[in-house]
Design a protein around this motif. Structure first.
Motif, mmCIF file in Angstrom:
data_model
loop_
_atom_site.group_PDB
_atom_site.id
_atom_site.type_symbol
_atom_site.label_atom_id
_atom_site.label_comp_id
_atom_site.label_asym_id
_atom_site.label_seq_id
_atom_site.Cartn_x
_atom_site.Cartn_y
_atom_site.Cartn_z
ATOM 1 N N VAL A 14 0.855 -1.191 0.000
ATOM 2 C CA VAL A 14 0.000 0.000 0.000
ATOM 3 C C VAL A 14 0.885 1.233 0.000
ATOM 4 N N CYS A 15 0.585 2.185 -0.878
ATOM 5 C CA CYS A 15 1.359 3.429 -0.956
ATOM 6 C C CYS A 15 0.593 4.551 -0.273
ATOM 7 N N VAL A 16 1.240 5.196 0.692
ATOM 8 C CA VAL A 16 0.559 6.254 1.439
ATOM 9 C C VAL A 16 1.422 7.516 1.483
ATOM 10 N N LYS A 17 0.747 8.648 1.493
ATOM 11 C CA LYS A 17 1.465 9.927 1.468
ATOM 12 C C LYS A 17 1.020 10.817 2.622
ATOM 13 N N GLU A 18 1.960 11.603 3.155
ATOM 14 C CA GLU A 18 1.563 12.568 4.197
ATOM 15 C C GLU A 18 1.325 13.922 3.546
ATOM 16 N N TYR A 69 -7.723 9.126 1.185
ATOM 17 C CA TYR A 69 -7.978 7.965 0.312
ATOM 18 C C TYR A 69 -6.906 6.888 0.518
ATOM 19 N N ASP A 70 -5.696 7.321 0.937
ATOM 20 C CA ASP A 70 -4.633 6.345 1.178
ATOM 21 C C ASP A 70 -4.957 5.510 2.417
ATOM 22 N N GLU A 71 -5.557 6.170 3.402
ATOM 23 C CA GLU A 71 -5.961 5.445 4.604
ATOM 24 C C GLU A 71 -7.063 4.433 4.245
ATOM 25 N N VAL A 79 3.773 -1.238 3.759
ATOM 26 C CA VAL A 79 3.404 0.159 3.499
ATOM 27 C C VAL A 79 4.623 0.906 2.983
ATOM 28 N N LEU A 80 4.445 1.646 1.899
ATOM 29 C CA LEU A 80 5.525 2.467 1.352
ATOM 30 C C LEU A 80 5.106 3.923 1.381
ATOM 31 N N SER A 81 6.035 4.777 1.786
ATOM 32 C CA SER A 81 5.746 6.196 1.664
ATOM 33 C C SER A 81 6.981 6.940 1.208
ATOM 34 N N LEU A 82 6.813 7.783 0.218
ATOM 35 C CA LEU A 82 7.883 8.666 -0.213
ATOM 36 C C LEU A 82 7.625 10.016 0.445
ATOM 37 N N GLY A 83 8.563 10.457 1.262
ATOM 38 C CA GLY A 83 8.348 11.725 1.943
ATOM 39 C C GLY A 83 9.516 12.087 2.823
ATOM 40 N N ALA A 87 7.948 11.264 -11.385
ATOM 41 C CA ALA A 87 9.095 10.831 -10.593
ATOM 42 C C ALA A 87 8.652 10.060 -9.347
ATOM 43 N N THR A 88 7.526 10.461 -8.758
ATOM 44 C CA THR A 88 7.008 9.754 -7.576
ATOM 45 C C THR A 88 6.652 8.318 -7.928
ATOM 46 N N ALA A 89 5.911 8.158 -9.014
ATOM 47 C CA ALA A 89 5.522 6.806 -9.441
ATOM 48 C C ALA A 89 6.771 5.986 -9.758
ATOM 49 N N VAL A 147 9.871 6.266 -8.458
ATOM 50 C CA VAL A 147 10.555 5.842 -7.232
ATOM 51 C C VAL A 147 9.761 4.737 -6.523
ATOM 52 N N LEU A 148 8.445 4.900 -6.460
ATOM 53 C CA LEU A 148 7.618 3.884 -5.800
ATOM 54 C C LEU A 148 7.705 2.546 -6.548
ATOM 55 N N ALA A 149 7.662 2.604 -7.872
ATOM 56 C CA ALA A 149 7.737 1.367 -8.665
ATOM 57 C C ALA A 149 9.098 0.691 -8.465
ATOM 58 N N LEU A 155 -2.007 -1.355 -3.710
ATOM 59 C CA LEU A 155 -3.149 -0.470 -3.494
ATOM 60 C C LEU A 155 -2.666 0.966 -3.288
ATOM 61 N N CYS A 156 -3.350 1.884 -3.945
ATOM 62 C CA CYS A 156 -3.081 3.311 -3.769
ATOM 63 C C CYS A 156 -4.400 4.000 -3.465
ATOM 64 N N GLY A 157 -4.328 5.251 -2.999
ATOM 65 C CA GLY A 157 -5.528 6.067 -2.940
ATOM 66 C C GLY A 157 -5.874 6.506 -4.353
ATOM 67 N N TRP A 217 -1.484 17.588 -4.247
ATOM 68 C CA TRP A 217 -1.516 18.026 -5.653
ATOM 69 C C TRP A 217 -2.781 17.564 -6.365
ATOM 70 N N ASP A 218 -3.568 16.730 -5.701
ATOM 71 C CA ASP A 218 -4.831 16.274 -6.288
ATOM 72 C C ASP A 218 -4.669 15.764 -7.719
ATOM 73 N N ALA A 219 -3.610 14.998 -7.938
ATOM 74 C CA ALA A 219 -3.291 14.591 -9.307
ATOM 75 C C ALA A 219 -4.088 13.369 -9.751
ATOM 76 N N GLY A 220 -4.177 12.366 -8.893
ATOM 77 C CA GLY A 220 -4.877 11.143 -9.274
ATOM 78 C C GLY A 220 -4.198 10.405 -10.402
ATOM 79 N N GLN A 221 -2.865 10.351 -10.394
ATOM 80 C CA GLN A 221 -2.216 9.623 -11.474
ATOM 81 C C GLN A 221 -1.084 8.696 -11.041
ATOM 82 N N VAL A 222 -0.617 8.811 -9.815
ATOM 83 C CA VAL A 222 0.530 8.004 -9.403
ATOM 84 C C VAL A 222 0.201 6.499 -9.433
ATOM 85 N N GLY A 223 -1.008 6.127 -9.023
ATOM 86 C CA GLY A 223 -1.381 4.708 -9.028
ATOM 87 C C GLY A 223 -1.278 4.098 -10.423
HETATM 88 N N1 LIG Z 1 4.818 10.437 -2.006
HETATM 89 C C1 LIG Z 1 4.051 9.352 -2.056
HETATM 90 N N2 LIG Z 1 4.337 8.276 -1.270
HETATM 91 C C2 LIG Z 1 3.556 7.162 -1.323
HETATM 92 N N3 LIG Z 1 2.474 7.049 -2.106
HETATM 93 C C3 LIG Z 1 2.141 8.092 -2.894
HETATM 94 C C4 LIG Z 1 2.908 9.290 -2.921
HETATM 95 N N4 LIG Z 1 2.332 10.135 -3.804
HETATM 96 C C5 LIG Z 1 1.249 9.490 -4.302
HETATM 97 N N5 LIG Z 1 1.135 8.263 -3.758
HETATM 98 C C6 LIG Z 1 0.073 7.259 -3.998
HETATM 99 O O1 LIG Z 1 -0.559 7.521 -5.234
HETATM 100 C C7 LIG Z 1 -1.918 7.927 -5.046
HETATM 101 C C8 LIG Z 1 -2.297 8.988 -6.052
HETATM 102 O O2 LIG Z 1 -1.499 10.132 -5.870
HETATM 103 P P1 LIG Z 1 -1.576 11.392 -6.827
HETATM 104 O O3 LIG Z 1 -1.450 10.895 -8.203
HETATM 105 O O4 LIG Z 1 -0.421 12.251 -6.410
HETATM 106 O O5 LIG Z 1 -2.911 12.034 -6.550
HETATM 107 C C9 LIG Z 1 -1.974 8.369 -3.591
HETATM 108 O O6 LIG Z 1 -3.291 8.290 -3.108
HETATM 109 C C10 LIG Z 1 -1.005 7.386 -2.934
HETATM 110 O O7 LIG Z 1 -1.603 6.121 -2.738
#
Ligand SMILES: Nc1ncnc2c1ncn2[C@@H]1O[C@H](COP(=O)(O)O)[C@@H](O)[C@H]1O
Ligand SMILES: Cc1cc2nc3c(=O)[nH]c(=O)nc-3n(C[C@H](O)[C@H](O)[C@H](O)COP(=O)(O)OP(=O)(O)OC[C@H]3O[C@@H](n4cnc5c(N)ncnc54)[C@H](O)[C@@H]3O)c2cc1C
Lengths: 260, 348
Positions: free
Chosen positions: A5-9, A42-44, A63-67, A101-103, A105-107, A120-122, A128-134
């Motif tokens: 599961v990928c989670v962000k603060e 959504y990550d929670e 659980v993975l988090s980039l931060g 770059a986030t996707a 590093v996570l990959a 699983l991602c949010g 940034w409200d991007a909705g694209q990292v997953g």
């Molecule tokens: N820095 C991060 N660390 C871990 N997971 C992330 C990070 N940024 C984005 N994600 C995951 O990717 C989802 C979509 O992020 P985003 O595309 O930035 O809206 C988030 O809900 C997280 O599950």
């Protein structure tokens, strides 16, 4: 089942607009005094989705988090909810990561970790409200993705997911390994028990840096960040002594304005 | 744009609704027209589907397009991430667009990120402004971030095409001009069934009572404070009397008091009614992100400090349970004595 599961603060998304400030230097939000960063909600829910699977099927959840350093806190929160291990991806070279770059590093971290069946991602994080990292992680790993998932069922090796559509939902069958992005309708995240919080506070959380994972060059460059003007609407309050009186006055006012 | 002759097309991924061009596609054509004119580029629209009516192509041209690509085989009957990504990847190889735009819709939210990563380029989602950066010639992409509390402007100076999804209802569509001429190209990406890794077992459409949320002129919206499905029945009653639709914040949808398709906001629908009545909701920025344009906002909330009052035009500070029954009665009487101004212009 191996679940990642990928989670962000993020800054608390419920900060009222009136208290919201930006730091033009770092091009980030400034936290109002005393506020801490929180797990993106959504990550929670994605963590909750993983735990629901674990409730009925022997699973290991990573659980993975980039931060920054501080993201340890949200990883610990996930461990207290019932996840098994956490890894923090942290390096000044990761700091200016865009979605690409986030996707990346996570990959890379997921590959380095090794076995996985389900990621699983949010559906979207609240900074940034991007909705694209997953979807990005799935593409980079060459696995299928299903977005805005509200239910996951594993029945004898078949994985069936329900996802939202604008006017309903669809049921899909997904081969593993796969990635899903989770929407809030999956259900409220569970509360950690006191005992789990104590256990989690003692767990070691490894930190992977650019020594372990090569950062990627961002694709997008942030030119500017600013607070838009909403042209503050002046609210006309309907004043009457009784609620019924207010309702009548409101209806009259809207009729005069030719709105109803 | 990038002095690369190959990249002389602006391509829009078109969407259909009941066989006709969706409003978001008309909005994209407006933005696309401006960008293409500035770059001296061709404005193309691609439609992916099955048994697409020939009128779709001429409609896209009369709405401002120069060229239309049709990708039409039984494989594309229903949207699937894998097949649509593969089809557009193949078109990208053929056409090499400089700019590729999608709507921030159910389809665009799913398709655009996968496609961007497949093409190894930078995407910005949910944009509210798109223009050409004078300095670099790149696409300038402005979008709300932090739930709408701030806006960010990005450029992509690495990959191609420059990609964005556009939020619905931020741009008025152009007037049709049936005299416009254009080119229609049929394109076959030569894919087979095996492209789709995920299989759809069932698609369920939810029937919404009353007017459709996206097109409704009046919306009655309920939040957490409504408290139950029964509370929403009352909101439905008010909406029915006003010929409007019912919406909700994220909480009623999460709690399954109403279907998720009622949700308005950043992760829900974008609406632009002339009147929005928000009851027992706080007015979080992520919710307000779903209300566009010239909407008159009415708020009923028992907390005078609720954020919604900073955006509302009319406010009632009280318990909605006490206000709503009287409001329903009052509106019923007003409506039975005719529509505002005597004509029926509010009836859609
Ligand atoms: N820095 C991060 N660390 C871990 N997971 C992330 C990070 N940024 C984005 N994600 C995951 O990717 C989802 C979509 O992020 P985003 O595309 O930035 O809206 C988030 O809900 C997280 O599950
Ligand atoms: C990335 C992200 C995306 C999101 N996307 C969306 C989205 O698309 N749409 C959305 O709506 N939310 C979205 N949210 C959630 C959003 O931040 C808020 O949590 C949500 O909108 C709050 O809903 P609410 O106003 O109904 O509830 P609350 O904020 O809890 O407000 C309830 C209000 O009702 C009032 N109230 C209670 N009882 C009564 C009564 N009897 N009479 C009168 N007033 C009463 C209270 O005073 C309070 O102001 C998103 C959040 C994130 C992080």
């Amino acid at each position: 089942m191996n679940i990642v599961v990928c989670v962000k603060e993020i800054p608390d998304p419920e900060i009222p607009a009136s208290a919201f400030r930006l730091d033009p230097e770092s091009k980030r939000a400034i936290l109002p005094g005393g506020r801490k960063l929180v797990i993106s909600d959504y990550d929670e829910r994605a963590v909750e989705a993983a735990l629901k699977i674990k409730d009925s099927l022997d699973s290991k959840i990573t659980v993975l988090s980039l931060g920054r350093e501080s993201a340890q806190d949200i990883i610990r929160h996930c461990l207290a909810m019932g996840c098994d291990e956490g890894i923090l991806l942290s390096d000044p070279l990761f700091d200016d990561s865009d979605s690409f770059a986030t996707a990346f590093v996570l990959a890379e971290a997921i590959k380095r970790k090794g076995e996985f069946d389900l990621i699983l991602c949010g559906r979207q994080e609240g900074e940034w409200d991007a909705g694209q990292v997953g979807s990005g992680i799935a593409e980079l790993l060459g696995i299928p993705s299903v977005t805005t998932v509200v239910n996951i069922e594993i029945r004898g090796g078949r994985v069936v997911m329900e996802r939202l559509l604008w006017d309903g939902h669809e049921i899909v069958e997904v081969p593993l390994p796969a990635l899903a992005t989770v929407s809030s309708e999956i259900g409220e995240p569970r509360y950690p028990t006191f005992r789990k919080v104590r256990e989690a506070s003692k767990k070691e959380i490894p930190v992977w840096t650019s020594q372990e994972i090569t950062p990627a060059k961002p694709q997008n460059r942030l030119l500017s960040l600013f607070i838009p003007s909403h042209g503050e609407g002046k609210c006309e309050f309907i004043e009457e002594t009784s609620p019924e009186g207010k309702a009548t006055r409101l209806a009259m006012t809207l009729r005069e304005a030719k709105l109803i | 744009m990038d002095r690369n002759m190959d990249r002389s097309e602006v391509v829009i991924v078109g969407e259909l609704e009941e066989g006709k061009i969706a409003s978001i596609t008309a909005e994209l054509l407006t933005v696309g027209r401006t960008l293409a004119d500035e770059l001296n580029a061709t404005l193309s629209t691609v439609f992916v589907g099955n048994q697409i009516s020939p009128e779709v192509a001429s409609e896209a041209i009369s709405l401002g397009g120069d060229k239309v690509y049709i990708i039409d085989t039984p494989l594309f009957k229903d949207y699937l991430t894998d097949t649509y990504v593969a089809a557009l990847e193949s078109l990208d190889r053929e056409v090499k667009p400089g700019i590729l735009l999608l709507g921030h819709t159910t389809l665009g939210r799913d398709l655009a990120p996968s496609l961007a990563f497949r093409l190894k380029t930078g995407l910005t989602t949910d944009c509210v402004e798109l223009s050409i950066d004078a300095e670099t010639g790149c696409l300038r992409k402005t979008k709300p971030v932090y739930g709408g509390n701030a806006w960010a402007t990005y450029v992509c100076d690495a990959g191609h095409p420059h990609m964005a999804t556009l939020r619905a209802k931020v741009i008025p569509p152009l007037k049709r001009d049936a005299s416009r001429k254009g080119e229609v190209v049929h394109f076959d990406p030569q894919l087979d069934e095996a492209t789709a890794r995920v299989k759809v077992i069932d698609r369920v459409r939810e029937e919404m009572p009353g007017a459709r949320l996206e097109g409704a002129n009046i919306i009655v919206c309920g939040g957490r404070g409504i408290g139950s499905p029964e509370g929403f029945k009352q909101l439905e009653e008010l909406a029915r009397i006003l010929n409007g639709a019912v919406g909700c914040t994220r909480i009623p949808s999460d709690n399954k008091w109403v279907p998720a398709s009622y949700q308005i906001g950043l992760t829900g629908k974008v609406v632009s009614p002339s009147l929005y009545i928000g009851m027992a909701l706080s007015g979080a920025s992520q919710h307000l992100a779903g209300i566009s344009g010239n909407t008159t906002i009415v708020a009923v909330n028992k907390d005078p400090e609720a954020n919604i009052f900073s955006r509302a035009h009319y406010g009632v500070i009280d318990d909605y349970q006490k206000v709503l029954p009287a409001l329903i009665e009052e509106c019923r009487q007003l409506r039975s004595s005719g529509s505002p101004g005597g004509d029926d212009k509010l009836e859609e």
